[in-house]
Motif scaffolding. Structure first.
Motif, PDB file in Angstrom:
ATOM      1  N   GLY A  78       0.786  -1.222   0.000  1.00 25.79           N
ATOM      2  CA  GLY A  78       0.000   0.000   0.000  1.00 25.79           C
ATOM      3  C   GLY A  78       0.818   1.273   0.000  1.00 25.79           C
ATOM      4  O   GLY A  78       0.298   2.363   0.238  1.00 25.79           O
ATOM      5  N   ILE A  79       2.132   1.171  -0.238  1.00 27.72           N
ATOM      6  CA  ILE A  79       2.963   2.375  -0.260  1.00 27.72           C
ATOM      7  C   ILE A  79       2.656   3.200  -1.506  1.00 27.72           C
ATOM      8  O   ILE A  79       2.673   4.429  -1.469  1.00 27.72           O
ATOM      9  N   ILE A  80       2.340   2.551  -2.620  1.00 26.83           N
ATOM     10  CA  ILE A  80       1.978   3.264  -3.857  1.00 26.83           C
ATOM     11  C   ILE A  80       0.662   2.703  -4.398  1.00 26.83           C
ATOM     12  O   ILE A  80       0.276   1.580  -4.078  1.00 26.83           O
ATOM     13  N   ASP A  81      -0.050   3.540  -5.252  1.00 31.79           N
ATOM     14  CA  ASP A  81      -1.293   3.077  -5.865  1.00 31.79           C
ATOM     15  C   ASP A  81      -1.068   2.680  -7.315  1.00 31.79           C
ATOM     16  O   ASP A  81      -1.764   1.813  -7.846  1.00 31.79           O
ATOM     17  N   THR A  82      -0.159   3.406  -7.967  1.00 32.11           N
ATOM     18  CA  THR A  82       0.119   3.088  -9.373  1.00 32.11           C
ATOM     19  C   THR A  82       1.559   2.624  -9.487  1.00 32.11           C
ATOM     20  O   THR A  82       2.433   3.145  -8.781  1.00 32.11           O
ATOM     21  N   PRO A  83       1.829   1.647 -10.375  1.00 31.03           N
ATOM     22  CA  PRO A  83       3.189   1.112 -10.488  1.00 31.03           C
ATOM     23  C   PRO A  83       4.195   2.200 -10.860  1.00 31.03           C
ATOM     24  O   PRO A  83       3.897   3.103 -11.645  1.00 31.03           O
ATOM     25  N   LEU A  84       5.367   2.124 -10.255  1.00 31.88           N
ATOM     26  CA  LEU A  84       6.439   3.069 -10.578  1.00 31.88           C
ATOM     27  C   LEU A  84       7.059   2.675 -11.908  1.00 31.88           C
ATOM     28  O   LEU A  84       7.196   1.494 -12.215  1.00 31.88           O
ATOM     29  N   VAL A  85       7.420   3.679 -12.685  1.00 30.69           N
ATOM     30  CA  VAL A  85       8.127   3.397 -13.936  1.00 30.69           C
ATOM     31  C   VAL A  85       9.623   3.532 -13.657  1.00 30.69           C
ATOM     32  O   VAL A  85      10.134   4.631 -13.472  1.00 30.69           O
TER      33      VAL A  85
END
Lengths: 379, 303
Positions: free
Chosen positions: B158-165
């Motif tokens: 839950g640290i991010i909502d959208t995948p990091l590029v």
């Protein structure tokens, strides 16, 4: 005990009950895991004293020094310096400096920069630093080596740089960890006196750690003899030598003959001991009680060796045979074997060039000593 | 006689590294340099032969007049090459700095670890070399891609909502280079930290120097040769790195190693590619010489 040895000291704050200790270890214990390096040790050191911690390796002497410097904290107990509890004060804020056994000179700095290092940390003015460094270089006679790097110096010169660096800040206490350990014998003897001179000149308190009893005897005002993290005795060199408090101390400092026996009679300070070798009368009975097992300790130079039987009535005479002779020039050491097998060492000063009473191997010999020549040890 | 033989033997021992250098550095260098002075041609190999002895001695010397530095001029004319060199040096520089930041504490920890533990730690540092370099870089694709392990983990926690590029960016290249070359940074640092006398730090503390200040005044200057060695060992191969930018950096990444590869295999322009390689070599020889000098100086200081 004031007349022990031939030295009368004018500096003896430890005999003055009103004198306040400068450094005080109070019930200090230090454990490393399961190993107890220092065990419930208490010790007082006075201002301007040259104090030696003497003991074999692993006796805890270096740990004591490192606790004073702040590299180790006591597991329990406390250390006071000039009335201040040192607990929690990091090494870089303690008013003590240490001269390391390895000297720990900074290899990338010149002699000058090494000595100035501590002064710069204090934020001393530049001109003042220069002046102090010059003064220190002069003190240790290294003025012409100021620009050299440590690896361009001899062992003795490095030792003096380390000393100058440690005293440059005028610490309250100078700690010396085996200061002469890396020097050869001749240089060591010279340096001993230089160190004593320096201590007198600067008026600092010195605490030196050493395993060399001669070094401690020569330099120190008082010696603490340590064994397995405990203090065995704290006394002046003369007291340690002439009135050792235990078998351990007697054996650790100098050579000693020990006669084990039982106290058969006691009168005032005098006592009679029955030993395997014969009856011994001593006038230094300390706390020996009748019937207890004690040791009678006597130094070799206090035993007389003769080929003739002493006149009847002379105390403490034993017959034996010459087992070995070591001629050392200034004196001769005789090893005399008693009928019970014990070998007694006796040394005779060669005051004359020709001995009147020549003894040789396997001769029958008599040893004798005065009742006040040795001490009775109960521990 | 025996002494003469001994002297000869010791000479021979010295000759070996020089022969090695001659056979595996100087000769290939001359071949590449020769090609860089040539012109492309549709042939096997794809350039006009520059210097041959097959047409007689007169023709041999005439060949030298035909040599030209057009390929080098071309490198100067097309800003692509300049940008590729620059970007390579910048990427390698940043990666080296990151590797130093990570490597120093690791090396320090290893050097301060109990002596019995040190061989194990050393082994762990060297362990990745037991697997193919290529496989390890491919593994990073699996970790860094949008649906990769890292993103899955971050989304899961839950640290991010959208995948990091991360894949196909410079960040991925930094990660790849730092990961691959970290041992080359750690090992020389460890070597110089391990032989440092710890009582010097205690002496500095004793003289009133707090630990952080003691690090900069004592530890760092004394381990500088190790720092320089580690940095060069990372920087030099990183500048010419081809696999990591190709696999992790995506198509828009400009690095000289990739350019070189393209010139050789896509363009089949061997002379220009050789010129690229020669310039790259000169670019790297400068730091090596700098390193040599630093080492000589350190040796002179007797440390």
């Amino acid at each position: 005990m004031n007349s022990l040895g031939s030295i009368r000291r004018s500096f003896a704050p430890w005999t003055d009950p009103s004198a306040k200790p400068y450094i005080e270890f109070r019930n200090v214990t230090k454990r490393f895991g399961d190993f107890t390096a220092v065990n419930d040790l208490s010790l007082s050191i006075y201002e301007r004293e040259f104090f030696a911690l003497l003991g074999a390796s692993g006796c805890g002497k270096s740990t004591l020094l490192r606790m004073l410097a702040g590299f180790e904290e006591p597991t329990s107990g406390s250390i006071f310096l000039d009335g201040q509890d040192l607990r929690g004060i990091p090494p870089y804020r303690r008013p003590v400096n240490m001269m390391f056994q390895s000297y720990a000179l900074f290899p990338h700095m010149t002699v000058e920069q090494n000595i100035a290092f501590g002064l710069k940390q204090d934020g001393m003015a530049k001109a003042e630093i220069e002046q102090r460094v010059t003064e220190m270089l002069k003190l240790v006679k290294l003025s012409q080596f100021a620009k050299r790097k440590p690896h361009q110096l001899s062992g003795g010169q490095r030792q003096r740089v380390a000393l100058a660096r440690a005293v440059a800040k005028r610490p309250k206490v100078l700690l010396l960890d085996e200061p002469l350990g890396a020097l050869d014998k001749k240089l060591r003897e010279e340096t001993q006196f230089e160190l004593m001179d320096l201590q007198q000149k600067l008026g600092l308190t010195f605490v030196v750690v050493t395993h060399d009893q001669e070094e401690a005897m020569t330099m120190a005002d008082r010696i603490a003899i340590l064994d397995k993290g405990e203090v065995m005795q704290v006394a002046t060199p003369a007291e340690v030598y002439e009135a050792p408090g235990s078998r351990f101390v007697a054996g650790f400092v100098g050579t000693v003959n020990i006669f084990e026996g039982k106290v058969s009679a006691r009168e005032g300070v005098a006592a009679t001991i029955m030993t395997d070798g014969g009856v011994i009368h001593s006038e230094n009975a300390s706390d020996a009680t009748v019937g207890s097992d004690v040791a009678f300790a006597i130094r070799p130079e206090k035993i007389k060796v003769s080929s003739k039987e002493p006149a009847p009535g002379v105390d403490n005479a034993m017959q034996g045979e010459v087992y070995d002779i070591a001629y050392l020039g200034d004196m001769t050491v005789y090893h005399v074997k008693l009928p019970n097998g014990q070998v007694v060492r006796a040394s005779a000063l060669n005051a004359a060039r020709v001995t009147e009473d020549p003894l040789t191997w396997d001769d029958t010999a008599w040893i004798s000593f005065r009742p006040d020549a040795g001490v009775i040890l109960t521990r | 006689m025996q002494r003469a033989i001994a002297a000869l033997t010791s000479r021979l021992v010295i000759v070996v590294p020089y022969l090695w250098l001659l056979a595996f550095f100087l000769v290939p260098f001359i071949i590449v340099f020769k090609i860089s002075l040539s012109t492309t041609a549709i042939a096997m190999p794809p350039y006009e032969p520059v210097i041959t002895l097959s047409n007689g001695i007169g023709a041999f010397f005439a060949q030298f007049r035909d040599l030209h530095f057009d390929n080098y001029a071309w490198l100067g004319d097309d800003p692509l090459y300049m940008r590729a060199y620059l970007s390579s040096v910048v990427i390698a520089g940043i990666s080296t700095f990151l590797a130093l930041l990570i490597g120093f504490p690791v090396a320090y920890g290893m050097a301060r670890a109990p002596a019995t533990l040190r061989p194990t730690l050393l082994m762990l540092v060297i362990l990745p070399f037991w697997t193919s370099f290529l496989i390890r870089v491919y593994a990073w694709i699996g970790i860094l891609k949008p649906e990769g392990l890292l993103n899955q983990f971050l989304l899961f926690t839950g640290i991010i909502d959208t995948p990091l590029v991360i894949l196909n960016t410079h960040t991925a290249i930094f990660i790849g280079i730092v990961y691959s070359y970290l041992p080359f940074m750690i090992l020389p640092l460890y070597a110089s930290l391990e032989k440092m006398d710890y009582s010097l730090i205690e002496a500095a503390n004793d003289l009133g120097c707090p630990p952080i200040s003691a690090f900069w005044k004592i530890t760092f200057p004394l381990t500088l040769p190790g720092v320089i060695a580690g940095c060069l060992l990372v920087f030099i191969p990183a500048v010419g790195e081809f696999v990591i930018p190709d696999l992790l950096g995506g198509s828009q990444t400009l690095m000289i190693g990739k350019t070189l590869w393209n010139e050789f295999f896509a363009n089949r322009d061997w002379p220009v590619a050789s010129a690229v390689a020669i310039i790259l070599l000169l670019l790297l020889v400068v730091p090596i010489m700098f390193f040599q000098q630093a080492q000589a100086r350190a040796q002179e200081q007797g440390k």
